[in-house]
Design an enzyme around this catalytic site. Structure first.
Site, PDB file in Angstrom:
ATOM      1  N   SER A 123     -49.593  66.096  -6.825  1.00 53.18           N
ATOM      2  CA  SER A 123     -49.592  64.817  -6.124  1.00 53.18           C
ATOM      3  C   SER A 123     -50.392  64.905  -4.818  1.00 53.18           C
ATOM      4  O   SER A 123     -51.585  65.203  -4.845  1.00 53.18           O
ATOM      5  CB  SER A 123     -48.141  64.370  -5.887  1.00 53.18           C
ATOM      6  N   HIS A 144     -44.527  61.336 -13.309  1.00 53.22           N
ATOM      7  CA  HIS A 144     -45.164  61.975 -12.155  1.00 53.22           C
ATOM      8  C   HIS A 144     -44.576  63.362 -11.888  1.00 53.22           C
ATOM      9  O   HIS A 144     -45.306  64.311 -11.617  1.00 53.22           O
ATOM     10  CB  HIS A 144     -44.983  61.087 -10.919  1.00 53.22           C
ATOM     11  N   ASP A 193     -47.302  58.181 -15.796  1.00 57.16           N
ATOM     12  CA  ASP A 193     -47.113  58.398 -14.357  1.00 57.16           C
ATOM     13  C   ASP A 193     -47.063  57.038 -13.657  1.00 57.16           C
ATOM     14  O   ASP A 193     -48.053  56.323 -13.597  1.00 57.16           O
ATOM     15  CB  ASP A 193     -48.267  59.239 -13.805  1.00 57.16           C
TER      16      ASP A 193
END
Length: 280
Positions: free
Chosen positions: A99, A260, A231
């Site tokens: 991320s 995610h 995601d």
């Protein structure tokens, strides 16, 4: 020392973990917002058991690092990562970022790791590059109103906001039939609440508005891009599918239905894929 602190040029104390044989190849992990190096437990234990040296740090304002009121931006994040790598003299390293940590890896490798000859490979997992924000040049991005809502929710009730994120879109626990883990939710909340509200608030701008197109273009080491096709936090179409086109030696692998936070709830699948890339 198996853990400790590095003091950066601006006086920030960055906490790090350094486990395993010091003569083994280092695998360096960069966590997402608003978490800490603890988010990599499943990967650090896995790679340690396979004989690697594993290193992870808490981003400034996150985890056990200083709750600073300055430098909460991608340039400082990358410089802090470099401070850890230089302090531990890490070489031939594989840098893996999730991320926001994927953005940190991209900038670190482009600006510090490659010029210093320290990086062998990179991995971007559910990563934010090239740019999350919707702009004229990036029409598939996420509208600024979404990130404004993040800021408002954080400022109003950070504890509840973090609980909502962890129990909902982050791990896909809001999907029909999802196997919800209260332990995973509580651990996400715990990591988030240890960090500083200001750094997390300012970090929203860092992860949403930083254009990393040039970082990706500058990376010459083999780079693996992993992304879940479901995601809900960093949509794949405006992230991984664009990033792999900008990388000189990029390889893309996607996972149908994965969220995610797939590194945590699907570590049994992701870890062998990571190991295969590191060994390949």
């Amino acid at each position: 020392m198996s853990s400790g602190f590095v003091r950066t040029k601006d006086g920030t104390e960055i906490f790090y973990k350094d486990w395993g044989p010091k003569n083994a190849q280092p695998i360096v992990f960069h966590h997402g917002w608003p978490l800490s190096s603890d988010d990599w437990d499943a990967q650090m234990l896995f790679f340690l058991q396979h004989g690697y040296r594993v290193v992870a740090h808490d981003r400034r304002g996150h985890g056990r690092s200083s709750q600073v009121d300055t430098g909460n931006d991608m340039d400082h994040y990358a410089a802090d990562a470099s401070a850890v790598a230089e302090h531990l003299d890490l070489r031939n390293s594989v840098h893996i970022g999730h991320s926001t940590g994927g953005g940190e890896v991209a900038r670190y490798v482009a600006k510090f790791g490659q010029p210093q000859g320290r990086v062998a490979k990179a991995v971007l997992v559910s990563a934010i590059p090239p740019l999350m924000l919707k702009t004229e040049a990036n029409p598939g991005g996420t509208p600024i109103s979404v990130f404004d809502d993040f800021r408002s929710a954080l400022a109003a009730n950070r504890a509840q906001f973090y609980l909502d994120v962890a129990s909902g879109p982050f791990y896909g626990f809001n999907r029909p039939g999802a196997q919800v883990s209260q332990g995973v939710i509580q651990n996400w909340w715990r990591q988030g609440m240890i960090g500083g509200a200001l750094a997390h608030y300012e970090g929203i701008k860092a992860f949403s508005e930083t254009d990393q197109t040039e970082d990706l273009k500058a990376i010459t080491v083999p780079t693996l891009v992993l992304h879940g096709e479901d995601d809900q936090v960093v949509p794949i179409a405006d992230a991984a599918l664009l990033s792999v086109k900008l990388l000189k030696k990029g390889t893309l692998k996607t996972y149908p239905g994965y969220p995610h936070g797939m590194l945590t709830i699907h570590a049994d699948v992701l870890n062998p894929d990571l190991l295969a890339f590191v060994k390949g």
